[in-house]
Enzyme design. Structure first.
Site, PDB file in Angstrom:
ATOM      1  N   HIS A  94       0.831  -1.215   0.000  1.00 55.08           N
ATOM      2  CA  HIS A  94       0.000   0.000   0.000  1.00 55.08           C
ATOM      3  C   HIS A  94       0.857   1.254   0.000  1.00 55.08           C
ATOM      4  O   HIS A  94       2.040   1.228   0.317  1.00 55.08           O
ATOM      5  CB  HIS A  94      -0.917   0.022   1.233  1.00 55.08           C
ATOM      6  CG  HIS A  94      -0.160   0.128   2.523  1.00 55.08           C
ATOM      7  ND1 HIS A  94       0.536  -0.931   3.063  1.00 55.08           N
ATOM      8  CD2 HIS A  94       0.044   1.172   3.357  1.00 55.08           C
ATOM      9  CE1 HIS A  94       1.120  -0.548   4.173  1.00 55.08           C
ATOM     10  NE2 HIS A  94       0.858   0.731   4.381  1.00 55.08           N
ATOM     11  N   ASP A  96       0.453   4.976   2.002  1.00 56.69           N
ATOM     12  CA  ASP A  96      -0.295   5.371   3.207  1.00 56.69           C
ATOM     13  C   ASP A  96      -1.474   6.297   2.892  1.00 56.69           C
ATOM     14  O   ASP A  96      -1.319   7.306   2.190  1.00 56.69           O
ATOM     15  CB  ASP A  96       0.633   6.079   4.210  1.00 56.69           C
ATOM     16  CG  ASP A  96       1.603   5.103   4.885  1.00 56.69           C
ATOM     17  OD1 ASP A  96       1.267   3.911   5.000  1.00 56.69           O
ATOM     18  OD2 ASP A  96       2.692   5.545   5.303  1.00 56.69           O
ATOM     19  N   HIS A 249       4.688   0.233   0.125  1.00 58.40           N
ATOM     20  CA  HIS A 249       5.483  -0.553   1.072  1.00 58.40           C
ATOM     21  C   HIS A 249       4.636  -1.663   1.688  1.00 58.40           C
ATOM     22  O   HIS A 249       3.401  -1.650   1.606  1.00 58.40           O
ATOM     23  CB  HIS A 249       6.085   0.335   2.160  1.00 58.40           C
ATOM     24  CG  HIS A 249       5.068   1.147   2.907  1.00 58.40           C
ATOM     25  ND1 HIS A 249       4.530   2.310   2.401  1.00 58.40           N
ATOM     26  CD2 HIS A 249       4.474   0.966   4.112  1.00 58.40           C
ATOM     27  CE1 HIS A 249       3.655   2.807   3.254  1.00 58.40           C
ATOM     28  NE2 HIS A 249       3.589   2.007   4.304  1.00 58.40           N
ATOM     29  N   ARG A 264       4.846   6.359  13.738  1.00 62.09           N
ATOM     30  CA  ARG A 264       4.880   7.044  12.446  1.00 62.09           C
ATOM     31  C   ARG A 264       4.314   8.459  12.549  1.00 62.09           C
ATOM     32  O   ARG A 264       3.340   8.688  13.272  1.00 62.09           O
ATOM     33  CB  ARG A 264       4.019   6.233  11.458  1.00 62.09           C
ATOM     34  CG  ARG A 264       4.054   6.750  10.033  1.00 62.09           C
ATOM     35  CD  ARG A 264       3.142   5.911   9.154  1.00 62.09           C
ATOM     36  NE  ARG A 264       1.795   6.462   9.116  1.00 62.09           N
ATOM     37  CZ  ARG A 264       0.753   5.863   8.555  1.00 62.09           C
ATOM     38  NH1 ARG A 264       0.885   4.666   8.002  1.00 62.09           N
ATOM     39  NH2 ARG A 264      -0.438   6.426   8.557  1.00 62.09           N
TER      40      ARG A 264
HETATM   41 FE   LIG Z   1       1.977   1.991   5.737  1.00 57.54          FE
END
Ligand SMILES: [Fe+2]
Length: 303
Positions: A94, A96, A249, A264
């Site tokens: 995917h 993000d 990723h 994140r």
């Molecule tokens: Fe991700």
């Protein structure tokens, strides 16, 4: 300044040594990192050991941090997403947050608890995936648009805790988002074209669901081909930055019940535009369907 760049793979990814990341890096160092990011798409930094405050201060150098649209930020932070393998494992390809129109331009992830083996992350270069297409497929891709949603096709990953997974999933889909993006995005800084797909894609617009599946498979396989990827063996204290406009990723789910925690931040992105200049379009939520609960949560977060 003596930052050294070591490419990690042939088409994407470089390790940068000789710099301590934080909110106070020099303008010159910031420019160096940003240029490297546009070129290599994903940058790896060892031994940074940032705390939440340092992580956020460094992130803010790239623009406005945006909290996840539905998942609550970590306590005592404005925009840090806490990702614990007991609740969620990002084990499918995917980009993000592509279910919103102006999805993040950059993601910055740090390794907090890393399993003794396994749990690597792999990134793919969606710009080289486009550049290497034969001309007739480029022309086909240039004209397509795809619907992305956070209610994506989903299978529970192995080794997640059932109640933790349920809690996370409920939060993730508390508000349903749908956005139409061009299949080929033009990068606002580099002008490079890239393929915009990933696990939030539900449908190629204007074709049957069977054709849609085949088209997605056709282009997706080009993105995730091993020749087009870089794989990173995490250590605690690592920081990884990626250009979320030109990559996908996946976190490899091969570490059983071992603990894995990463945190994140994401930086506000532009609304993408295609080869024809047409912008992405947010379709849901509309003002009528927006959940008051989620709005209230956001106000609480902002407070
Ligand atoms: Fe991700």
């Amino acid at each position: 300044m003596t930052i050294q760049i070591k490419p990690v793979a042939g088409r994407i990814g470089a390790q940068l040594d000789g710099i301590k990341l934080g909110g106070d890096i020099s303008e010159q160092a910031f420019e160096f990192i940003n240029e490297a990011l546009l070129k290599y798409k994903v940058l790896f930094f060892r031994d940074q050991h940032l705390d939440d405050a340092g992580h956020e201060a460094f992130s803010r150098r790239f623009g406005n941090q945006v909290p996840h649209p539905t998942v609550r930020s970590a306590e005592q932070s404005t925009a840090i997403l806490h990702l614990d393998a007991k609740e969620t494992r990002a084990n499918s390809w995917h980009t993000d947050v592509t279910f919103v129109a102006n999805y993040p331009k950059i993601s910055i992830l740090r390794g907090v608890v890393i399993p003794p083996y396994g749990g690597d992350t792999v990134w793919a270069n969606t710009a080289t995936a486009y550049a290497d297409l034969p001309e007739p497929l480029k022309l086909l891709a240039d004209g397509l648009r795809a619907l992305h949603t956070n209610l994506y096709d989903y299978a529970a990953p192995r080794n997640t805790d059932e109640s933790g997974l349920k809690r996370y999933r409920e939060q993730f889909t508390a508000e349903v988002y749908e956005t139409e993006h061009p299949l080929v995005r033009v990068h606002p800084e580099s002008g490079e074209r890239s393929l915009l797909l990933g696990h939030f894609v539900k449908q190629i617009q204007g074709v049957s669901s069977n054709d849609s599946k085949q088209l997605i498979r056709l282009f997706h396989d080009r993105i995730t081909h091993v020749d087009n990827t870089v794989r990173w063996r995490w250590q605690e204290g690592d920081v990884v930055i990626w250009d979320n406009r030109a990559t996908q990723h996946i976190a490899i789910n091969d570490y059983g019940d071992a603990q894995r925690i990463v945190r994140r931040t994401t930086i506000d992105g532009d609304v993408p535009f295609g080869v024809d200049g047409r912008l992405s379009q947010a379709l849901k939520p509309t003002p009528e369907t927006r959940s008051p609960q989620t709005e209230a949560d956001k106000k609480h977060l902002a407070a």
